[in-house]
Design a protein around this motif. Structure first.
Motif, PDB file in Angstrom:
ATOM      1  N   THR A  46      43.056  22.433  -7.341  1.00 26.97           N
ATOM      2  CA  THR A  46      43.201  22.364  -8.791  1.00 26.97           C
ATOM      3  C   THR A  46      42.021  23.063  -9.443  1.00 26.97           C
ATOM      4  OG1 THR A  46      42.091  20.207  -8.786  1.00 26.97           O
ATOM      5  CG2 THR A  46      44.482  20.186  -8.836  1.00 26.97           C
ATOM      6  N   LYS A  47      42.277  23.656 -10.579  1.00 27.04           N
ATOM      7  CA  LYS A  47      41.225  24.240 -11.421  1.00 27.04           C
ATOM      8  C   LYS A  47      41.589  23.934 -12.871  1.00 27.04           C
ATOM      9  CE  LYS A  47      40.323  28.300  -8.479  1.00 27.04           C
ATOM     10  NZ  LYS A  47      40.421  29.788  -8.446  1.00 27.04           N
ATOM     11  N   HIS A  48      40.615  23.349 -13.584  1.00 22.22           N
ATOM     12  CA  HIS A  48      40.884  22.946 -14.962  1.00 22.22           C
ATOM     13  C   HIS A  48      40.048  23.738 -15.954  1.00 22.22           C
ATOM     14  CE1 HIS A  48      43.288  19.598 -13.580  1.00 22.22           C
ATOM     15  NE2 HIS A  48      42.286  19.145 -12.845  1.00 22.22           N
ATOM     16  N   ILE A  49      40.586  23.944 -17.121  1.00 28.02           N
ATOM     17  CA  ILE A  49      39.845  24.574 -18.212  1.00 28.02           C
ATOM     18  C   ILE A  49      38.887  23.553 -18.815  1.00 28.02           C
ATOM     19  CG2 ILE A  49      40.054  25.585 -20.515  1.00 28.02           C
ATOM     20  CD1 ILE A  49      42.780  26.678 -19.656  1.00 28.02           C
ATOM     21  N   LEU A  50      37.623  23.938 -18.968  1.00 25.36           N
ATOM     22  CA  LEU A  50      36.604  23.095 -19.592  1.00 25.36           C
ATOM     23  C   LEU A  50      36.080  23.789 -20.839  1.00 25.36           C
ATOM     24  CD1 LEU A  50      34.372  22.187 -16.474  1.00 25.36           C
ATOM     25  CD2 LEU A  50      36.555  21.148 -17.157  1.00 25.36           C
ATOM     26  N   LEU A  51      35.979  23.065 -21.937  1.00 28.48           N
ATOM     27  CA  LEU A  51      35.309  23.543 -23.139  1.00 28.48           C
ATOM     28  C   LEU A  51      34.036  22.726 -23.317  1.00 28.48           C
ATOM     29  CD1 LEU A  51      38.276  23.994 -25.653  1.00 28.48           C
ATOM     30  CD2 LEU A  51      37.453  25.537 -23.869  1.00 28.48           C
ATOM     31  N   ILE A  52      32.950  23.381 -23.762  1.00 30.79           N
ATOM     32  CA  ILE A  52      31.649  22.724 -23.771  1.00 30.79           C
ATOM     33  C   ILE A  52      30.974  22.896 -25.132  1.00 30.79           C
ATOM     34  CG2 ILE A  52      29.513  22.377 -22.485  1.00 30.79           C
ATOM     35  CD1 ILE A  52      30.738  24.109 -20.251  1.00 30.79           C
ATOM     36  N   PRO A  53      31.133  21.941 -26.043  1.00 32.02           N
ATOM     37  CA  PRO A  53      30.497  22.042 -27.355  1.00 32.02           C
ATOM     38  C   PRO A  53      29.010  21.706 -27.301  1.00 32.02           C
ATOM     39  CG  PRO A  53      31.670  19.965 -27.185  1.00 32.02           C
ATOM     40  CD  PRO A  53      31.958  20.727 -25.912  1.00 32.02           C
ATOM     41  N   CYS A  54      28.244  22.296 -28.221  1.00 33.46           N
ATOM     42  CA  CYS A  54      26.816  21.986 -28.301  1.00 33.46           C
ATOM     43  C   CYS A  54      26.452  21.327 -29.614  1.00 33.46           C
ATOM     44  CB  CYS A  54      25.980  23.257 -28.126  1.00 33.46           C
ATOM     45  SG  CYS A  54      25.860  24.283 -29.610  1.00 33.46           S
ATOM     46  N   SER A  55      27.389  21.242 -30.540  1.00 37.47           N
ATOM     47  CA  SER A  55      27.075  20.774 -31.887  1.00 37.47           C
ATOM     48  C   SER A  55      28.263  20.022 -32.465  1.00 37.47           C
ATOM     49  CB  SER A  55      26.744  21.962 -32.790  1.00 37.47           C
ATOM     50  OG  SER A  55      27.881  22.816 -32.916  1.00 37.47           O
ATOM     51  N   ALA A  56      28.015  19.353 -33.587  1.00 34.58           N
ATOM     52  CA  ALA A  56      29.110  18.668 -34.275  1.00 34.58           C
ATOM     53  C   ALA A  56      30.142  19.672 -34.763  1.00 34.58           C
ATOM     54  CB  ALA A  56      28.561  17.851 -35.443  1.00 34.58           C
ATOM     55  N   GLU A  57      29.684  20.850 -35.224  1.00 32.91           N
ATOM     56  CA  GLU A  57      30.625  21.882 -35.665  1.00 32.91           C
ATOM     57  C   GLU A  57      31.562  22.271 -34.536  1.00 32.91           C
ATOM     58  OE1 GLU A  57      26.769  23.023 -37.983  1.00 32.91           O
ATOM     59  OE2 GLU A  57      27.318  22.034 -36.112  1.00 32.91           O
ATOM     60  N   GLU A  58      31.014  22.416 -33.329  1.00 33.10           N
ATOM     61  CA  GLU A  58      31.866  22.816 -32.201  1.00 33.10           C
ATOM     62  C   GLU A  58      32.738  21.662 -31.718  1.00 33.10           C
ATOM     63  OE1 GLU A  58      29.893  26.731 -30.186  1.00 33.10           O
ATOM     64  OE2 GLU A  58      29.550  24.822 -29.179  1.00 33.10           O
ATOM     65  N   CYS A  59      32.296  20.427 -31.876  1.00 30.79           N
ATOM     66  CA  CYS A  59      33.193  19.306 -31.571  1.00 30.79           C
ATOM     67  C   CYS A  59      34.435  19.396 -32.446  1.00 30.79           C
ATOM     68  CB  CYS A  59      32.481  17.969 -31.802  1.00 30.79           C
ATOM     69  SG  CYS A  59      31.304  17.519 -30.509  1.00 30.79           S
ATOM     70  N   PHE A  60      34.236  19.791 -33.695  1.00 30.16           N
ATOM     71  CA  PHE A  60      35.361  19.940 -34.617  1.00 30.16           C
ATOM     72  C   PHE A  60      36.226  21.141 -34.237  1.00 30.16           C
ATOM     73  CE2 PHE A  60      37.208  21.695 -38.540  1.00 30.16           C
ATOM     74  CZ  PHE A  60      37.902  20.600 -39.019  1.00 30.16           C
ATOM     75  N   SER A  61      35.605  22.303 -34.068  1.00 33.54           N
ATOM     76  CA  SER A  61      36.382  23.516 -33.825  1.00 33.54           C
ATOM     77  C   SER A  61      36.990  23.555 -32.426  1.00 33.54           C
ATOM     78  CB  SER A  61      35.506  24.750 -34.049  1.00 33.54           C
ATOM     79  OG  SER A  61      34.440  24.796 -33.131  1.00 33.54           O
TER      80      SER A  61
END
Length: 612
Positions: A358-373
């Motif tokens: 299995t291979k999964h897509i990971l998104l990695i936010p660094c800020s509150a703005e990126e948590c939103f976007s």
């Protein structure tokens, strides 16, 4: 002039202490459950409202009330908001840790303490302020049961006077904190005023620290990452949220409940969403997969232990190709570990979560703005690639307050990916659920309820062929797995690209991700200003890696991968991905203490590894 003042100034090598303006770290040491959260929030917001960049870090126990807790506010005119190791101004309210806290300070730091603690006898190279909190709070709060909660506001007033924080801003912060409780706001404001008046009358200023107005927080907001994520998910069109409580992720679905109740109730008074507290993490992800198969945008939020329990179902979603979003608010493991400390320790296990390939897509936010976007990115990618997408936040980002720019209202229409409707099926006559028609590895799907006999399909977790029919033929299995891998490779061109800061001349590169970013920003300045070392920087925002990551490694002789786990997990993923000849260029700077990463530690370790 007092003898201690003379001794301090001689020790510091100057006749008068220089003013330190808008550049300090304030730590409040209290006990869990004492009501200090409100006091600390008021202090943080008051400084923020004066236009000074700030960050707030809460270090709290994982079990019961009454244990030590520390809250650190960093005010920095240059905008550095990573944790700072050194404490400049200590508010000592906890008898259990007070002496240890004082001993840990550098000479010249200021200490505000509860009078019975007698901390001025511990050291002679600090600046001490003694305050009789119990005496001051009694006339303000006649009700004895409330005093332990209100007495913390006394130190807000004292700190406001000593640091010259505008009392108008303090009152504004209190009114916001207790916006629905006028009596509570008035009571707490009276306690702050009592502390301020006491400091005015009896505590002459002897430390060098001051807060002065700036204009660097104009139009910014304060929000925690989990609340920002909840807002982002709502704007992304989530309709099903299933979750099981676990620190530090619980506040994300709790925030979602509040937002959805306000904004997702139809004119008829009926909710247009479903938020379900499941009996465990297995049930939570099972509901996400079921809702995703049925056509809903569905998600759950958890932490490391929950991720472990979700492994089997993650494989089901991967193999049946059902979309869904999972927020992993990472904390320290293994096992229960340190559940109220931050970490980036789930990266490697989540990338390959489940058994088999299995291979999964990971998104990695660094800020509150990126948590939103990135909440919106996650749902778009999940449906586009018909798979689970994991958003890898952490405790520091999720549970602490951060400055942020106001979030942008999404303007792009929601994309559902390759979904066939009735008209499509009428034209085509049918479809093969797991067939690669376009060469990108992504098959077409239909949604249950579509008014066409060809719309029905099974989500089969066992071996199947392109039509979704049961099959154990080796060629069917191999063809299917190769196609799913091709789909993953296609996603490299669609995941968020890294953020790169480079001058094109440096031979030293730094790769980091998530909340480590804020320490790297400051560390790069330290390396430049103190050691005359220029570095290039790449901040990862997603896995799989895009071509820019490979190019960055190629362009540098040495690349330091900075992360918050023991085993250099992101470095391991990079080694699996880059050309074999480039692996020797990669080096690890790993931190595992559970505290948010600080710049000085990165700088010191990098310089040691550089042999300087």
């Amino acid at each position: 002039m007092a003898t201690t003042d003379v001794a301090l100034r001689e020790a510091f090598g100057r006749a008068e202490p220089k003013h330190v303006v808008n550049n300090m770290s304030i730590q409040v040491a209290t006990v869990n459950g004492s009501g200090s959260q409100s006091s600390n929030s008021v202090l943080l917001r008051s400084i923020f409202q004066m236009g000074v960049p700030i960050s707030g870090k809460n270090l709290f126990p994982s079990n019961i009330a009454g244990l030590p807790t520390w809250y650190t506010i960093r005010a920095n005119k240059d905008g550095y908001i990573a944790r700072k190791k050194e404490i400049d101004f200590l508010v000592a309210m906890n008898p259990e840790t007070a002496q240890e806290d004082v001993r840990s300070l550098a000479p010249g730091a200021a200490v505000l303490y509860d009078e019975p603690l007698n901390l001025s006898s511990v050291r002679s190279d600090l600046i001490f302020y003694s305050v009789p909190y119990d005496k001051l709070v009694a006339p303000v709060c006649p009700e004895a049961k409330l005093r332990k909660l209100v007495r913390n506001m006394i130190y807000v007033g004292v700190v406001a006077k000593l640091l010259e924080i505008d009392m108008g801003e303090v009152e504004k912060a209190i009114r916001k904190q207790f916006s629905k409780k006028v009596k509570a706001a008035n009571l707490n404001l009276a306690a702050v005023q009592a502390g301020y008046d006491y400091a005015t009358a009896t505590l002459p200023k002897r430390d060098p620290y001051f807060i002065q107005r700036m204009d660097k927080t104009k139009d910014k907001i304060i929000i925690d990452g989990n609340s920002a994520a909840a807002l982002g998910c709502m704007f992304a069109g989530v309709t099903v949220v299933s979750w099981y409580p676990i620190t530090p992720s619980s506040s994300l679905p709790e925030a979602a409940i509040e937002y959805m109740k306000r904004f997702r109730v139809g004119p008829d008074g009926k909710a247009t969403f479903a938020i379900v507290q499941a009996e465990d993490e297995l049930a939570a992800i099972g509901m996400v997969i079921g809702a995703g198969w049925a056509g809903a945008r569905a998600m759950t939020a958890t932490a490391g232990p929950g991720i472990s329990l979700m492994a089997e179902f993650s494989g089901l979603a991967y193999y049946t190709e059902v979309p869904g979003v999972i927020w992993d608010i990472q904390r320290v493991g293994p096992s229960t570990g340190l559940p109220t400390r931050t970490s980036q320790g789930d990266i490697l296990s989540t990338a390959f979560l489940s058994h088999g390939d299995t291979k999964h897509i990971l998104l990695i936010p660094c800020s509150a703005e990126e948590c939103f976007s990135m909440a919106q990115d996650a749902f778009e990618l999940a449906e586009q690639f018909q798979t689970l997408v994991f958003v890898m936040s952490d405790l520091d980002l999720g549970m602490n307050n951060w400055m942020a720019d106001p979030f942008k209202y999404p303007e792009k229409p929601i994309k559902r990916g390759k979904v066939l409707g009735k008209e499509d099926l009428d034209r085509l006559g049918g479809f093969a659920r797991y067939k690669d028609v376009d060469g990108d590895g992504i098959p077409y799907r239909t949604l249950p309820g579509t008014d066409h006999p060809g719309a029905a399909w099974f989500a089969r977790g066992s071996g199947h062929n392109e039509k979704g029919q049961y099959s154990e033929r080796p060629d069917d299995y191999e063809r299917n797995m190769e196609r799913i891998n091709r789909k993953f490779e296609t996603s490299r061109s669609f995941v968020p690209r890294p953020e790169i800061v480079a001058n094109g001349k440096s031979k030293v590169g730094i790769i980091a991700y998530g909340t480590s970013h804020w320490a790297i920003v400051e560390s790069r300045d330290q390396l430049r200003n103190e050691y005359n070392i220029e570095t290039d920087y790449l901040r990862l925002r997603a896995y799989p890696f895009t071509r820019e990551v490979h190019d960055f490694v190629k362009q540098h002789d040495r690349v330091y991968v900075v992360e918050q786990n023991r085993d250099a997990q992101m470095l391991s993923l990079l080694k699996l991905d880059v050309e074999a000849s480039l692996i020797t260029r990669l080096r690890s700077i790993a931190h595992i203490h559970g505290l948010p990463m600080d710049a000085r530690s990165v700088t010191d370790e990098l310089m040691t590894m550089e042999g300087k």
